[in-house]
Design a protein around this motif. Structure first.
Motif, PDB file in Angstrom:
ATOM      1  N   THR A  64       2.206  -6.028  -0.529  1.00  0.00           N
ATOM      2  CA  THR A  64       0.915  -5.599  -1.047  1.00  0.00           C
ATOM      3  C   THR A  64       0.588  -4.183  -0.611  1.00  0.00           C
ATOM      4  N   PHE A  65       0.913  -3.868   0.621  1.00  0.00           N
ATOM      5  CA  PHE A  65       0.575  -2.548   1.166  1.00  0.00           C
ATOM      6  C   PHE A  65       1.824  -1.694   1.390  1.00  0.00           C
ATOM      7  N   TRP A 106       1.832   2.183   1.585  1.00  0.00           N
ATOM      8  CA  TRP A 106       1.282   2.796   2.787  1.00  0.00           C
ATOM      9  C   TRP A 106       2.293   2.853   3.924  1.00  0.00           C
ATOM     10  N   THR A 128      -0.504  -6.958  -6.261  1.00  0.00           N
ATOM     11  CA  THR A 128       0.115  -5.731  -6.736  1.00  0.00           C
ATOM     12  C   THR A 128       1.413  -6.022  -7.488  1.00  0.00           C
ATOM     13  N   THR A 149       4.207  -4.996  -6.663  1.00  0.00           N
ATOM     14  CA  THR A 149       5.286  -5.179  -5.699  1.00  0.00           C
ATOM     15  C   THR A 149       5.230  -6.538  -5.007  1.00  0.00           C
ATOM     16  N   ASP A 150       4.171  -7.290  -5.219  1.00  0.00           N
ATOM     17  CA  ASP A 150       3.982  -8.586  -4.561  1.00  0.00           C
ATOM     18  C   ASP A 150       4.808  -9.648  -5.284  1.00  0.00           C
ATOM     19  N   PHE A 172      -4.674   3.274  -7.027  1.00  0.00           N
ATOM     20  CA  PHE A 172      -5.318   2.200  -6.272  1.00  0.00           C
ATOM     21  C   PHE A 172      -6.716   1.934  -6.836  1.00  0.00           C
ATOM     22  N   LEU A 175      -7.277   1.131  -1.409  1.00  0.00           N
ATOM     23  CA  LEU A 175      -6.083   0.937  -0.594  1.00  0.00           C
ATOM     24  C   LEU A 175      -4.939   0.275  -1.345  1.00  0.00           C
ATOM     25  N   THR A 176      -5.257  -0.370  -2.469  1.00  0.00           N
ATOM     26  CA  THR A 176      -4.220  -1.099  -3.190  1.00  0.00           C
ATOM     27  C   THR A 176      -4.626  -1.237  -4.647  1.00  0.00           C
ATOM     28  N   ARG A 177      -3.649  -1.495  -5.505  1.00  0.00           N
ATOM     29  CA  ARG A 177      -3.928  -1.650  -6.939  1.00  0.00           C
ATOM     30  C   ARG A 177      -3.809  -3.119  -7.304  1.00  0.00           C
ATOM     31  N   ILE A 178      -4.937  -3.765  -7.508  1.00  0.00           N
ATOM     32  CA  ILE A 178      -4.923  -5.184  -7.866  1.00  0.00           C
ATOM     33  C   ILE A 178      -5.475  -5.413  -9.272  1.00  0.00           C
TER      34      ILE A 178
END
Length: 308
Positions: free
Chosen positions: A42-43, A46, A239, A241-242, A265, A273-276
């Protein structure tokens, strides 16, 4: 007898090599206990932050070998995300869509509705609609969005004629819908979804079970859909990538990955902080994708344009 000289272990170089290996091998991180693999993924963008202390150490030591070692995780990170940083947008597009988790506690949903309409998008998809937010949207959106459907907490407004609007069963209560829009270039099937929320707790780790189950059900519905042109819009609480959301991404194209710039994001809106929040497609070609300015929600809106 002269004691043997101990050779110091080059810990920065070892750390750089291990870090590079971990980046490239992140799919091997086990998801039990606590869905650790999904949390890391998820992160994952970063992870570049961890390169900074390695670089600072190399510069302070003025060590060429240490600087060379820092190249390993840098190249590994660029292998994963280098193309994400480039601007892949191109002018034009036959269809523009907007998707936004408007926030159940949005203090001014009418202003949010007007901001989304100001983009000129032909399709507006929204999630986390409360009764008050739903009524505000109906009143505030221009008359051109006269075709609409609301199923539970998700809604779809369109300038095109809408047929076959129905809920999609992904959770015990309505959190997804499907509708067919009649555009000048042919029908487009649109899914709008708000997957289950996730939490990080000391006892349970990254709780994704309900979200992953909903993602599987949504992916099954899309896979079985015979439509030649499909859009999937919504807040997925995860995300690209998840691994938990991989069923949704294996047969669709992320508009932002294909035609965006940077990571895009979307949450939290004050400091993303993340793209959901995502716009996916099958059968349409993305030409541009980006986030929009903050509204009264804790998510940023996302928009994308497509050609047929």
């Amino acid at each position: 007898m002269t004691p043997k000289r101990r050779v110091p272990v080059p810990w920065p170089a070892v750390a750089s090599a291990l870090y590079a290996a971990a980046l490239l091998a992140h799919p091997l991180i086990p998801n039990t206990p606590g869905n650790l693999g999904s949390l890391v993924e998820t992160f994952l963008p970063w992870s570049a932050v961890a390169i900074l202390p390695l670089l600072a150490h190399a510069l302070l030591r003025r060590s060429a070998p240490a600087l060379f070692a820092v190249l390993l995780p840098t190249l590994a990170w660029l292998t994963l995300f280098g193309t994400t940083l480039t601007d892949k947008a191109e002018p034009g597009g036959d269809l523009t869509v907007v998707s936004h988790n408007v926030g159940a506690d949005n203090p001014d949903p009418a202003a949010t509705a007007r901001a989304l309409a100001a983009t000129g998008a032909q399709i507006i998809a929204v999630q986390e609609l409360s009764d008050a937010t739903r009524d505000a949207f109906r009143r505030a959106l221009p008359a051109r969005y006269r075709h609409h459907t609301v199923q539970g907490g998700v809604g779809l407004w369109s300038t095109y004629r809408m047929t076959a609007a129905e809920p999609v069963d992904i959770m015990p209560w309505p959190r997804a819908l499907r509708a067919t829009l009649t555009t000048p270039k042919g029908p487009v099937t649109v899914y709008v979804a708000h997957l289950a929320s996730v939490r990080v707790t000391p006892g349970s780790g990254f709780t994704t079970t309900a979200r992953d189950t909903a993602a599987d059900l949504l992916a099954d519905a899309i896979d079985q859909d015979p439509s030649a042109r499909t859009l999937v819009l919504g807040d997925f609480n995860g995300t690209t990538t998840d691994r938990g959301l991989s069923p949704l991404f294996h047969d669709t194209t992320s508009a932002h990955r294909a035609a965006g710039a940077g990571f895009g994001f979307t949450w939290p809106a004050a400091f993303p902080l993340t793209r959901i929040d995502h716009i996916l497609t099958r059968g349409l070609r993305p030409t541009s994708a980006t986030t929009l300015p903050t509204t009264g929600s804790d998510h940023l809106p996302v928009t994308a344009s497509f050609t047929f």
